[in-house]
Motif scaffolding. Structure first.
Motif, PDB file in Angstrom:
ATOM      1  N   VAL A   1      -6.493  24.990  -3.815  1.00 13.40           N
ATOM      2  CA  VAL A   1      -6.002  26.198  -4.481  1.00 13.40           C
ATOM      3  C   VAL A   1      -6.438  26.241  -5.945  1.00 13.40           C
ATOM      4  N   SER A   2      -6.524  25.080  -6.570  1.00 16.21           N
ATOM      5  CA  SER A   2      -6.912  25.044  -7.987  1.00 16.21           C
ATOM      6  C   SER A   2      -8.392  25.343  -8.191  1.00 16.21           C
ATOM      7  N   GLY A   3      -9.165  25.370  -7.097  1.00 14.91           N
ATOM      8  CA  GLY A   3     -10.568  25.777  -7.224  1.00 14.91           C
ATOM      9  C   GLY A   3     -11.589  24.835  -6.635  1.00 14.91           C
ATOM     10  N   ALA A   4     -11.148  23.727  -6.018  1.00 18.51           N
ATOM     11  CA  ALA A   4     -12.108  22.795  -5.416  1.00 18.51           C
ATOM     12  C   ALA A   4     -12.666  23.369  -4.116  1.00 18.51           C
ATOM     13  N   ASP A   5     -13.898  22.989  -3.802  1.00 18.38           N
ATOM     14  CA  ASP A   5     -14.529  23.424  -2.557  1.00 18.38           C
ATOM     15  C   ASP A   5     -14.314  22.424  -1.430  1.00 18.38           C
ATOM     16  N   ASP A   6     -14.040  21.176  -1.778  1.00 22.69           N
ATOM     17  CA  ASP A   6     -13.829  20.138  -0.776  1.00 22.69           C
ATOM     18  C   ASP A   6     -12.930  19.067  -1.384  1.00 22.69           C
TER      19      ASP A   6
END
Length: 231
Positions: A94-99
Motif C-alpha cells: 500500500v505504501s508503494g512497493a511493487d513486490d
C-alpha cells in the motif's frame, strides 16, 4: 543497450553486499545506501532503474522513504524485510512497493523478482507505438477499431460494408481484388454471376471519398480484373 542501475537500501552491510554480488553477476550496476534519507537522495541524484528497500532502517524507514520517492518517481521498488506478517506485506504494498520479499531470502529468487519487475517496467514505459492496424495513405486515415474514416481531417460517413471494402483494399495496397474476392471476404458468401453489389458499393464509396474530383484516385479499376488501392 542502456546500463541498468539498482539501488540497494539496507543498513545490514552483509545483506547489501550479498545482493550486490548477485546483481553484479547479472550485469547490473549497484548503488548501496544505509538509510531512507540516503535512498531518497540517491534517487534524486542518480538515474536509478529499480530499488531494493529494507523497511527497518535508521533515520527514515523504508515505508516513508518509498512514499517520498513515489511522490516524484515511478521506478519499481522491492521491499526486503524481516517483517513477515500479512499485515506487514499489505502495508508495504500500500505504501508503494511493487513486490515484497521476506528475510531470510534466496538471492536467486530475489534476482528473478528484480528481472521480472524490470521487464514489466520497461514494457510499461515504452513509447506508445502507432496502431499497426490503422491505415494512412493519401490524406486518408482508416481506423478499424473505431471503424472511422478521416479524409484530410474530415470524418467521412460510410456504411459498414463500404468500410469493410475500403479497409480490405487499403490494407493491401496495389493488390488487385476481383469482385468475387471482395464479395466473399466482405459479405462472407459465394459470389454469383450478375451480382453488381460490389460495383454499386465501390461507386458510392468513391463518391464519398471525392474520387470524382481527386486527380490521383485511391481506388482504381483494373479493367476485366477488379479493384486495387493506391495511396
Amino acid at each position: 543497450m542502456k546500463s541498468i542501475t539498482i539501488l540497494i537500501a539496507d543498513d545490514e552491510s552483509e545483506i547489501a553486499d550479498l545482493i550486490e554480488l548477485h546483481l553484479l553477476k547479472e550485469g547490473y550496476n549497484c548503488i548501496k545506501v544505509t538509510d531512507g534519507h540516503e535512498a531518497v537522495a540517491a534517487i534524486q541524484k542518480h538515474p536509478i532503474d529499480l530499488a531494493i528497500m529494507d523497511i527497518m532502517m535508521p533515520k527514515l524507514d523504508g515505508y516513508e522513504a518509498t512514499r517520498q520517492i513515489r511522490a516524484h518517481y515511478n521506478l519499481p521498488i522491492i521491499f526486503l524485510s524481516a517483517k513477515t506478517t500479512d499485515l506487514d506485506k499489505i502495508t508495504g504494498l500500500v505504501s508503494g512497493a511493487d513486490d515484497y520479499v521476506t528475510k531470510p531470502f534466496n538471492p536467486m529468487e530475489l534476482v528473478a523478482r528484480v528481472n521480472a519487475q524490470l521487464r514489466r517496467s520497461m514494457m510499461l514505459n515504452q513509447p506508445a507505438a502507432a496502431n499497426p492496424l490503422v491505415v494512412e495513405a493519401g490524406g486518408l486515415l482508416i481506423n478499424p477499431e473505431q471503424r472511422k474514416v478521416v479524409l484530410y481531417g474530415e470524418t467521412i460517413e460510410i456504411t459498414p460494408k463500404e468500410f469493410d471494402i475500403l479497409y480490405l483494399l487499403a490494407s493491401h495496397p496495389k493488390k488487385v481484388f476481383s469482385a468475387e474476392q471482395l464479395f466473399l471476404q466482405v459479405w462472407g458468401e459465394a459470389y454469383f454471376e450478375g451480382n453488381n453489389t460490389v460495383m454499386v458499393h465501390i461507386r458510392t464509396l468513391r463518391k464519398k471519398l471525392g474520387e470524382d474530383v481527386r486527380k490521383n484516385k485511391l481506388i482504381k479499376t483494373v479493367w476485366g480484373v477488379g479493384y486495387s488501392f493506391h495511396g
